[in-house]
Design an enzyme around this catalytic site. Structure first.
Site, PDB file in Angstrom:
ATOM      1  N   MET A  36       0.843  -1.197   0.000  1.00 29.57           N
ATOM      2  CA  MET A  36       0.000   0.000   0.000  1.00 29.57           C
ATOM      3  C   MET A  36       0.882   1.253   0.000  1.00 29.57           C
ATOM      4  O   MET A  36       0.413   2.344   0.373  1.00 29.57           O
ATOM      5  CB  MET A  36      -0.945  -0.007   1.200  1.00 29.57           C
ATOM      6  CG  MET A  36      -1.885  -1.227   1.183  1.00 29.57           C
ATOM      7  SD  MET A  36      -3.496  -0.911   1.939  1.00 29.57           S
ATOM      8  CE  MET A  36      -2.997  -0.432   3.584  1.00 29.57           C
ATOM      9  N   GLU A  41      11.963   0.153   5.182  1.00 23.28           N
ATOM     10  CA  GLU A  41      12.962  -0.911   5.061  1.00 23.28           C
ATOM     11  C   GLU A  41      12.320  -2.309   5.050  1.00 23.28           C
ATOM     12  O   GLU A  41      12.867  -3.238   4.436  1.00 23.28           O
ATOM     13  CB  GLU A  41      13.923  -0.791   6.253  1.00 23.28           C
ATOM     14  CG  GLU A  41      15.278  -1.396   6.070  1.00 23.28           C
ATOM     15  CD  GLU A  41      16.049  -1.372   7.394  1.00 23.28           C
ATOM     16  OE1 GLU A  41      16.767  -2.330   7.681  1.00 23.28           O
ATOM     17  OE2 GLU A  41      15.891  -0.370   8.142  1.00 23.28           O
ATOM     18  N   HIS A  43       9.440  -3.183   3.646  1.00 21.12           N
ATOM     19  CA  HIS A  43       9.020  -3.470   2.263  1.00 21.12           C
ATOM     20  C   HIS A  43      10.226  -3.776   1.382  1.00 21.12           C
ATOM     21  O   HIS A  43      10.171  -4.669   0.521  1.00 21.12           O
ATOM     22  CB  HIS A  43       8.288  -2.270   1.656  1.00 21.12           C
ATOM     23  CG  HIS A  43       7.020  -1.893   2.359  1.00 21.12           C
ATOM     24  ND1 HIS A  43       6.941  -0.823   3.223  1.00 21.12           N
ATOM     25  CD2 HIS A  43       5.777  -2.438   2.317  1.00 21.12           C
ATOM     26  CE1 HIS A  43       5.705  -0.720   3.674  1.00 21.12           C
ATOM     27  NE2 HIS A  43       4.977  -1.688   3.146  1.00 21.12           N
ATOM     28  N   GLY A 153       5.210  -9.951   3.977  1.00 19.57           N
ATOM     29  CA  GLY A 153       5.923  -9.842   5.237  1.00 19.57           C
ATOM     30  C   GLY A 153       5.253 -10.652   6.338  1.00 19.57           C
ATOM     31  O   GLY A 153       4.027 -10.733   6.407  1.00 19.57           O
ATOM     32  N   GLU A 154       6.078 -11.217   7.216  1.00 20.18           N
ATOM     33  CA  GLU A 154       5.532 -11.918   8.386  1.00 20.18           C
ATOM     34  C   GLU A 154       4.951 -10.939   9.400  1.00 20.18           C
ATOM     35  O   GLU A 154       4.233 -11.350  10.307  1.00 20.18           O
ATOM     36  CB  GLU A 154       6.622 -12.768   9.049  1.00 20.18           C
ATOM     37  CG  GLU A 154       6.999 -13.992   8.239  1.00 20.18           C
ATOM     38  CD  GLU A 154       7.955 -14.905   8.988  1.00 20.18           C
ATOM     39  OE1 GLU A 154       8.472 -14.487  10.043  1.00 20.18           O
ATOM     40  OE2 GLU A 154       8.186 -16.020   8.504  1.00 20.18           O
TER      41      GLU A 154
END
Lengths: 291, 291
Positions: A36, A41, A43, A153-154
């Site tokens: 979005m 960092e 991303h 991402g986790e």
């Protein structure tokens, strides 16, 4: 001073399809990172992972209205396209796909992808339509980009599990990779919403990860889940303005685990409020560490 | 007497994927006809259309439980796999995919694809979960088969429009073709459920298409939709045991049309009950015929 770099960009599915077709014709594999925007960092770590495993990488920036509830921050969500483009260029990203709302949801659009299983509870309790919004837009973007590999991402662990479930259930031809959460020095997970925090709130926000790590360690040391959770919840309630949830779930399907010591790999997940900002975080907890 | 032919068959997504990969490696295009079995000439017309436009054709036979309501005929729906296989072999179909319920919905399956727009009203009034069941299973089967072209009958016109909408919204890489309805001499649309009709009911069933064709002609002659519909509904109520709906909709999006003369291509759609059997049918109505 050098001029800021810009990542090559397209704004329509048609232009995107032309680039993708050319890459396919050239025999390239394609990685995809849906975002979005308001890139940080965290991303960029996803982009670098995608570049590591694919020949060409597309990043989408689309603030998806269908995953915001009426009272949420759709209108004020940070939009920083120029800076995002420069960051992506510096990372070596091959293409930025930044469609308009009309491009993603044209007149007559009528389809919703909803997931139960891993989408039940946790974030869904506070945001009942969130994962249907996420799953639907991710399915559509997967259709438009047709990546070999998509990277998430986790940080948004439940979202990662929901996307994996959808991909498996719809037999979509894409491999979903999760990347470990990037954190500040005090453990605070990087998030586009961290810009909302005042300096005092920022100090308190760092405590969330500490509480979750301590909870995970207690579970890994064999403490019964019910007791470890109670302790963490009391602590969190004393630090934050509200605790939406702190829970221990099965790491794979996000099913609720028993009250005793961990029997399988688990995930500890939480959402809390600091002032007007809602923070989420999660960490792994594995029974293997015991003994 | 010659032994009955059998179409080559697979029963798991894994075996299916092996066949499909080989065809892809050989450069073949792939056509797909999803069915619930109990095949008749109407289905075979879809298979022949698929064979006309693709190098290889897969037909699935799967009686999908999620598109039946609790009171509907899931348990008694005709299952005629041997005869179906022989018909497919005679038509030259390359592969029959006949998965089990567990293969289509494995443990943990949690995804629903739902469509508004063309799915609103008509069949949905009597069968509120029907199109979510259809859209979800079709999306999954598309993912497993990955066809270039999928062929559906116009007999289930609303279903055809719902599938088209879903394919467009999820940007799925498949072209959806519709094939004209096959009919008995008196106009009755071929349907796997026609076997439920007693001889006397079968006589009455043939009137449905006549009423719809007369309604379409009246509209094409410029009669206001409200008046033409009222006439058809009165007539149908005198012939059938119940009239679930008779409606005129926009031919493309299935939007409701005005009460006056037709302004755009339309579709006349109906569902009626004859004894315990529910019949559906539809025909086109084009304003162009006027003047």
């Amino acid at each position: 001073m050098l001029p800021a770099l810009h990542c090559p960009a397209v704004h329509t599915a048609e232009s995107l399809a032309r680039e993708i077709s050319q890459w396919r014709a050239d025999g390239h594999t394609i990685g995809f990172v849906p975002t979005m925007g308001a890139l940080h960092e965290g991303h960029i770590a996803l982009v670098l992972k995608a570049m590591e495993v694919c020949d060409r990488v597309v990043v989408s920036i689309f603030v998806n209205p269908t995953q915001f509830a009426a009272h949420e921050d759709l209108g004020t969500y940070p939009r920083t396209l120029e800076a995002d483009s420069a960051l992506l260029a510096a990372a070596g990203c091959h293409l930025l796909y930044a469609p308009s709302v009309e491009e993603v949801y044209p007149d007559g659009f009528a389809t919703t992808v909803s997931v139960e299983g891993p989408a039940i509870g946790l974030e869904s309790d506070a945001r009942p339509h969130f994962f249907a919004g996420v799953a639907s837009v991710v399915a559509r973007l997967f259709g438009q980009v047709r990546p070999d590999i998509a990277v998430f991402g986790e940080k948004d662990y439940q979202q990662l599990m929901v996307v994996r479930r959808m991909v498996s259930d719809l037999a979509l031809p894409v491999t979903v990779l999760g990347v470990e959460t990037k954190r500040e020095a005090d453990g605070l997970a990087l998030s586009s919403r961290n810009v909302y925090l005042s300096p005092a709130e920022r100090m308190r926000a760092g405590r969330l990860n500490v509480i979750l790590r301590d909870l995970a360690h207690a579970l890994e040391d064999g403490e019964p889940a019910a007791r470890a959770l109670e302790h963490a919840r009391i602590l969190a309630a004393s630090v934050f303005d509200a605790v939406d949830y702190i829970e221990v779930r099965d790491a794979d399907r996000l099913e609720i685990v028993g009250e005793g010591p961990l029997a399988r790999p688990a995930r500890v997940l939480a959402a809390v409020r600091v002032g007007k900002t809602r923070l989420i975080d999660n960490v792994p907890a594995n029974p293997a560490r015991r003994g």
